[in-house]
Write a protein that holds these residues in place. Structure first.
Motif, PDB file in Angstrom:
ATOM      1  N   TYR A  32       0.853  -1.197   0.000  1.00  0.00           N
ATOM      2  CA  TYR A  32       0.000   0.000   0.000  1.00  0.00           C
ATOM      3  C   TYR A  32       0.884   1.241   0.000  1.00  0.00           C
ATOM      4  O   TYR A  32       1.992   1.228   0.547  1.00  0.00           O
ATOM      5  CB  TYR A  32      -0.892  -0.015   1.247  1.00  0.00           C
ATOM      6  CG  TYR A  32      -1.482   1.317   1.613  1.00  0.00           C
ATOM      7  CD1 TYR A  32      -2.625   1.794   0.971  1.00  0.00           C
ATOM      8  CD2 TYR A  32      -0.888   2.113   2.594  1.00  0.00           C
ATOM      9  CE1 TYR A  32      -3.161   3.025   1.298  1.00  0.00           C
ATOM     10  CE2 TYR A  32      -1.424   3.349   2.936  1.00  0.00           C
ATOM     11  CZ  TYR A  32      -2.558   3.804   2.284  1.00  0.00           C
ATOM     12  OH  TYR A  32      -3.081   5.023   2.616  1.00  0.00           O
ATOM     13  N   ASP A  33       0.389   2.317  -0.602  1.00  0.00           N
ATOM     14  CA  ASP A  33       1.096   3.606  -0.549  1.00  0.00           C
ATOM     15  C   ASP A  33       0.055   4.707  -0.700  1.00  0.00           C
ATOM     16  O   ASP A  33      -1.002   4.489  -1.304  1.00  0.00           O
ATOM     17  CB  ASP A  33       2.122   3.699  -1.683  1.00  0.00           C
ATOM     18  CG  ASP A  33       3.256   4.667  -1.358  1.00  0.00           C
ATOM     19  OD1 ASP A  33       4.368   4.205  -1.038  1.00  0.00           O
ATOM     20  OD2 ASP A  33       3.019   5.903  -1.403  1.00  0.00           O
ATOM     21  N   ILE A  34       0.376   5.901  -0.171  1.00  0.00           N
ATOM     22  CA  ILE A  34      -0.573   7.005  -0.411  1.00  0.00           C
ATOM     23  C   ILE A  34      -0.481   7.488  -1.856  1.00  0.00           C
ATOM     24  O   ILE A  34      -1.396   8.120  -2.352  1.00  0.00           O
ATOM     25  CB  ILE A  34      -0.385   8.229   0.524  1.00  0.00           C
ATOM     26  CG1 ILE A  34       1.081   8.501   0.787  1.00  0.00           C
ATOM     27  CG2 ILE A  34      -1.168   8.090   1.794  1.00  0.00           C
ATOM     28  CD1 ILE A  34       1.302   9.879   1.370  1.00  0.00           C
ATOM     29  N   GLU A  37       0.996   5.838  -7.866  1.00  0.00           N
ATOM     30  CA  GLU A  37       2.088   5.514  -8.807  1.00  0.00           C
ATOM     31  C   GLU A  37       3.238   4.803  -8.096  1.00  0.00           C
ATOM     32  O   GLU A  37       3.979   4.038  -8.712  1.00  0.00           O
ATOM     33  CB  GLU A  37       2.585   6.770  -9.549  1.00  0.00           C
ATOM     34  CG  GLU A  37       3.239   7.846  -8.705  1.00  0.00           C
ATOM     35  CD  GLU A  37       2.234   8.825  -8.092  1.00  0.00           C
ATOM     36  OE1 GLU A  37       1.025   8.501  -8.005  1.00  0.00           O
ATOM     37  OE2 GLU A  37       2.665   9.917  -7.684  1.00  0.00           O
ATOM     38  N   GLN A  38       3.360   5.045  -6.796  1.00  0.00           N
ATOM     39  CA  GLN A  38       4.418   4.354  -6.042  1.00  0.00           C
ATOM     40  C   GLN A  38       4.138   2.853  -5.979  1.00  0.00           C
ATOM     41  O   GLN A  38       5.044   2.037  -6.012  1.00  0.00           O
ATOM     42  CB  GLN A  38       4.507   4.901  -4.613  1.00  0.00           C
ATOM     43  CG  GLN A  38       5.342   6.134  -4.477  1.00  0.00           C
ATOM     44  CD  GLN A  38       6.816   5.850  -4.727  1.00  0.00           C
ATOM     45  OE1 GLN A  38       7.285   6.010  -5.852  1.00  0.00           O
ATOM     46  NE2 GLN A  38       7.554   5.437  -3.727  1.00  0.00           N
ATOM     47  N   VAL A  39       2.861   2.501  -5.871  1.00  0.00           N
ATOM     48  CA  VAL A  39       2.496   1.079  -5.807  1.00  0.00           C
ATOM     49  C   VAL A  39       2.824   0.405  -7.129  1.00  0.00           C
ATOM     50  O   VAL A  39       3.473  -0.652  -7.166  1.00  0.00           O
ATOM     51  CB  VAL A  39       0.997   0.902  -5.462  1.00  0.00           C
ATOM     52  CG1 VAL A  39       0.623  -0.571  -5.471  1.00  0.00           C
ATOM     53  CG2 VAL A  39       0.677   1.519  -4.113  1.00  0.00           C
ATOM     54  N   PRO A  93       8.104   7.291   5.351  1.00  0.00           N
ATOM     55  CA  PRO A  93       9.311   8.077   5.655  1.00  0.00           C
ATOM     56  C   PRO A  93       9.472   8.396   7.139  1.00  0.00           C
ATOM     57  O   PRO A  93       8.505   8.402   7.915  1.00  0.00           O
ATOM     58  CB  PRO A  93       9.113   9.345   4.828  1.00  0.00           C
ATOM     59  CG  PRO A  93       8.228   8.927   3.700  1.00  0.00           C
ATOM     60  CD  PRO A  93       7.286   7.916   4.293  1.00  0.00           C
ATOM     61  N   GLU A  94      10.717   8.691   7.478  1.00  0.00           N
ATOM     62  CA  GLU A  94      11.089   8.946   8.872  1.00  0.00           C
ATOM     63  C   GLU A  94      10.648  10.347   9.304  1.00  0.00           C
ATOM     64  O   GLU A  94      11.475  11.240   9.520  1.00  0.00           O
ATOM     65  CB  GLU A  94      12.608   8.748   8.992  1.00  0.00           C
ATOM     66  CG  GLU A  94      13.095   8.401  10.375  1.00  0.00           C
ATOM     67  CD  GLU A  94      12.751   7.007  10.826  1.00  0.00           C
ATOM     68  OE1 GLU A  94      11.771   6.417  10.329  1.00  0.00           O
ATOM     69  OE2 GLU A  94      13.443   6.501  11.712  1.00  0.00           O
ATOM     70  N   ARG A  95       9.354  10.566   9.381  1.00  0.00           N
ATOM     71  CA  ARG A  95       8.789  11.847   9.832  1.00  0.00           C
ATOM     72  C   ARG A  95       7.817  11.509  10.950  1.00  0.00           C
ATOM     73  O   ARG A  95       6.781  10.884  10.699  1.00  0.00           O
ATOM     74  CB  ARG A  95       8.054  12.531   8.682  1.00  0.00           C
ATOM     75  CG  ARG A  95       8.931  12.903   7.487  1.00  0.00           C
ATOM     76  CD  ARG A  95       9.626  14.232   7.704  1.00  0.00           C
ATOM     77  NE  ARG A  95       8.650  15.326   7.796  1.00  0.00           N
ATOM     78  CZ  ARG A  95       8.239  16.051   6.764  1.00  0.00           C
ATOM     79  NH1 ARG A  95       8.719  15.822   5.556  1.00  0.00           N
ATOM     80  NH2 ARG A  95       7.360  17.019   6.923  1.00  0.00           N
TER      81      ARG A  95
HETATM   82  P1  NAD Z   1      11.106   5.792   0.985  1.00  0.00           P
HETATM   83  O1  NAD Z   1      11.069   7.271   0.945  1.00  0.00           O
HETATM   84  O2  NAD Z   1      11.924   5.058  -0.034  1.00  0.00           O
HETATM   85  O3  NAD Z   1       9.616   5.217   0.894  1.00  0.00           O
HETATM   86  C1  NAD Z   1       8.577   5.700   1.678  1.00  0.00           C
HETATM   87  C2  NAD Z   1       7.263   5.424   0.967  1.00  0.00           C
HETATM   88  O4  NAD Z   1       6.200   5.701   1.876  1.00  0.00           O
HETATM   89  C3  NAD Z   1       7.032   6.286  -0.273  1.00  0.00           C
HETATM   90  O5  NAD Z   1       6.664   5.465  -1.359  1.00  0.00           O
HETATM   91  C4  NAD Z   1       5.901   7.228   0.131  1.00  0.00           C
HETATM   92  O6  NAD Z   1       5.042   7.586  -0.949  1.00  0.00           O
HETATM   93  C5  NAD Z   1       5.170   6.363   1.153  1.00  0.00           C
HETATM   94  N1  NAD Z   1       4.328   7.079   2.113  1.00  0.00           N
HETATM   95  C6  NAD Z   1       4.498   8.306   2.655  1.00  0.00           C
HETATM   96  N2  NAD Z   1       3.526   8.557   3.551  1.00  0.00           N
HETATM   97  C7  NAD Z   1       2.718   7.470   3.567  1.00  0.00           C
HETATM   98  C8  NAD Z   1       1.540   7.131   4.284  1.00  0.00           C
HETATM   99  N3  NAD Z   1       1.019   7.935   5.185  1.00  0.00           N
HETATM  100  N4  NAD Z   1       0.978   5.931   4.034  1.00  0.00           N
HETATM  101  C9  NAD Z   1       1.511   5.094   3.123  1.00  0.00           C
HETATM  102  N5  NAD Z   1       2.626   5.359   2.408  1.00  0.00           N
HETATM  103  C10 NAD Z   1       3.222   6.536   2.646  1.00  0.00           C
HETATM  104  O7  NAD Z   1      11.580   5.415   2.474  1.00  0.00           O
HETATM  105  P2  NAD Z   1      12.413   4.132   2.926  1.00  0.00           P
HETATM  106  O8  NAD Z   1      13.875   4.378   2.730  1.00  0.00           O
HETATM  107  O9  NAD Z   1      11.796   2.922   2.343  1.00  0.00           O
HETATM  108  O10 NAD Z   1      12.182   4.164   4.512  1.00  0.00           O
HETATM  109  C11 NAD Z   1      10.978   3.723   5.098  1.00  0.00           C
HETATM  110  C12 NAD Z   1      11.204   3.459   6.577  1.00  0.00           C
HETATM  111  O11 NAD Z   1      12.239   2.466   6.720  1.00  0.00           O
HETATM  112  C13 NAD Z   1      11.661   4.662   7.376  1.00  0.00           C
HETATM  113  O12 NAD Z   1      11.051   4.643   8.648  1.00  0.00           O
HETATM  114  C14 NAD Z   1      13.162   4.444   7.507  1.00  0.00           C
HETATM  115  O13 NAD Z   1      13.713   5.016   8.664  1.00  0.00           O
HETATM  116  C15 NAD Z   1      13.223   2.933   7.610  1.00  0.00           C
HETATM  117  N6  NAD Z   1      14.508   2.368   7.235  1.00  0.00           N
HETATM  118  C16 NAD Z   1      15.153   2.852   6.126  1.00  0.00           C
HETATM  119  C17 NAD Z   1      16.398   2.301   5.787  1.00  0.00           C
HETATM  120  C18 NAD Z   1      17.130   2.830   4.579  1.00  0.00           C
HETATM  121  O14 NAD Z   1      18.353   2.610   4.491  1.00  0.00           O
HETATM  122  N7  NAD Z   1      16.448   3.469   3.628  1.00  0.00           N
HETATM  123  C19 NAD Z   1      16.965   1.271   6.560  1.00  0.00           C
HETATM  124  C20 NAD Z   1      16.245   0.776   7.666  1.00  0.00           C
HETATM  125  C21 NAD Z   1      15.024   1.349   7.994  1.00  0.00           C
END
Ligand code: NAD
Length: 291
Positions: A32-34, A37-39, A93-95
Motif C-alpha cells: 500500500y502507498d498514499i 504511482e508508487q504502488v 518516511p522517517e517523519r
Molecule cells: P522511501 O522514501 O523510499 O519510501 C517511503 C514510501 O512511503 C514512499 O513510497 C511514500 O510515498 C510512502 N508514504 C508516505 N507517507 C505514507 C503514508 N502515510 N501511508 C503510506 N505510504 C506513505 O523510504 P524508505 O527508505 O523505504 O524508509 C521507510 C522506513 O524504513 C523509514 O522509517 C526508515 O527510517 C526505515 N529504514 C530505512 C532504511 C534505509 O536505508 N532506507 C533502513 C532501515 C530502515
C-alpha cells in the motif's frame, strides 16, 4: 501460497524489500502507498529485481519468480490492506508527525490480533503509538538494516505497552522468512545497532579529527580487521575465546580496557561541522578510491 496475509505500508525502498522477503516465504503480500504511482512502480521494480536475483542465483526461498510475483499485489486503500492481515510492516518516511497520523488512523481499523511492526531506524515505538486510542499494544518496531534482502538482522523493539505475545510472534515470523531477529526487552534510543555504530563513529571521527590516523587507514581498521572478525564472532564471544572464558578476559584485560576508555574525548558535536569540514575532501577522496 500460504493463506496468511501480510500488509506493507509504504512502497519505497524498504517496503519493496519487505514485500520480497515475505513473498519468498510464501506469504500473501499486499503493498500500500498514499501515492498510487508508487504502488505500480514498486510492483514493476520488484519484478525486475526478482528476475535479476534469479539470474545471480540469489533468489530467496523455494518458490519460482513467477510464484513469488503472484503472491504480491497492490492497493491504495488502507482499510483493504489492513483487512484480515496478520501482520503489517510500516515503511513510511522517517517523519514523526506522519507516523503518528498513520498510527492514529490504524487504531480505528486494525484488528485486535494484527501486529504492526515499524521499520523506523530512529523512533522508539512509544513515540508514535502513545496517542492511539486503541490497539497500541499491537505496535512494536521491527527495524531492518539496508538492504534487508541481504542483511538478515531485524531489531524488535517493544514499547512499554506492547503485548509480549506480539513480540514473540514477530520474532517467530522473522525467523520464518529467514531473517535473524534480536529482541530488546525495552525501548531505548538508537536501539542496539545504532548505539554500537555511533560509539564506533564517534571514536573514528575523534581519531581522524585529532590527526592520529588518516581517513583511509581508520576505515581499513574496520574493513581489513575488526569487520572481518565481527562478521564471524561477536565481541563477547571474542573476549571469551581470547582468555579462559569471559570472566578471565575481564580479570586479565579489564584494567587496560578501563584505562584506554578513560582517554576517549567528549562526544563530537556533529552539528558543529566547522572542525570536521576540512576532513570532507579526504573522506570523499577515500570513498572514490575504495569504490
Ligand atoms: P522511501 O522514501 O523510499 O519510501 C517511503 C514510501 O512511503 C514512499 O513510497 C511514500 O510515498 C510512502 N508514504 C508516505 N507517507 C505514507 C503514508 N502515510 N501511508 C503510506 N505510504 C506513505 O523510504 P524508505 O527508505 O523505504 O524508509 C521507510 C522506513 O524504513 C523509514 O522509517 C526508515 O527510517 C526505515 N529504514 C530505512 C532504511 C534505509 O536505508 N532506507 C533502513 C532501515 C530502515
Amino acid at each position: 501460497m500460504r493463506p496468511e496475509k501480510i500488509g506493507i505500508i509504504g512502497s519505497g525502498l524498504i517496503g519493496r524489500a519487505w514485500a520480497m522477503l515475505f513473498a519468498s516465504a510464501g506469504y500473501r503480500v499486499v503493498l500500500y502507498d498514499i501515492l498510487p504511482e508508487q504502488v505500480s512502480t514498486a510492483l514493476e521494480e520488484i519484478e525486475k529485481e526478482l528476475h535479476a536475483l534469479e539470474a545471480k542465483s540469489a533468489l530467496r526461498g523455494t518458490y519460482s519468480v513467477a510464484q513469488q510475483l503472484s503472491f504480491i499485489s497492490g492497493t491504495v486503500e488502507l482499510s483493504e490492506l489492513v483487512s484480515n492481515a496478520i501482520y503489517l510492516q510500516e515503511c513510511i518516511p522517517e517523519r514523526i508527525e506522519w507516523k503518528r497520523k498513520l498510527y492514529t488512523d490504524l487504531a480505528a481499523i486494525v484488528g485486535a490480533e494484527t501486529i504492526i511492526g515499524s521499520s523506523t531506524s530512529t523512533y522508539m515505538p512509544s513515540l508514535f503509538s502513545e496517542q492511539m486510542t486503541s490497539h497500541r499494544e499491537n505496535v512494536l518496531v521491527a527495524h531492518p538494516l539496508n538492504p534487508p534482502y541481504y542483511i538478515p538482522l531485524v531489531e524488535i523493539v517493544p514499547s512499554p505497552w506492547t503485548k509480549p505475545e506480539f513480540v514473540t510472534r514477530t520474532r517467530d515470523l522473522m525467523l520464518e522468512i529467514g531473517q535473524k531477529p534480536v529482541t530488546l526487552t525495552r525501548e531505548i534510543e538508537g536501539f542496539i545497532t545504532n548505539r554500537i555504530q555511533y560509539a564506533i563513529l564517534n571514536e573514528v571521527w575523534r581519531l581522524v579529527a585529532d590527526g592520529v590516523v588518516s581517513v583511509a587507514d581508520v576505515d581499513r581498521v574496520m574493513t581489513e580487521g575488526l569487520g572481518l572478525r565481527y562478521a564471524l564472532l561477536g565481541p563477547l564471544e571474542t573476549a571469551h575465546l581470547n582468555a579462559d572464558g569471559v570472566a578471565d578476559y575481564f580479570q586479565r584485560f579489564g584494567g587496560e580496557v578501563y584505562a584506554v576508555s578513560q582517554t576517549y574525548g567528549p562526544t563530537p558535536k556533529w552539528w558543529q561541522v566547522r572542525r570536521y569540514r576540512r576532513l570532507q575532501p579526504n573522506v570523499r577522496k577515500w570513498c572514490r578510491e575504495s569504490s
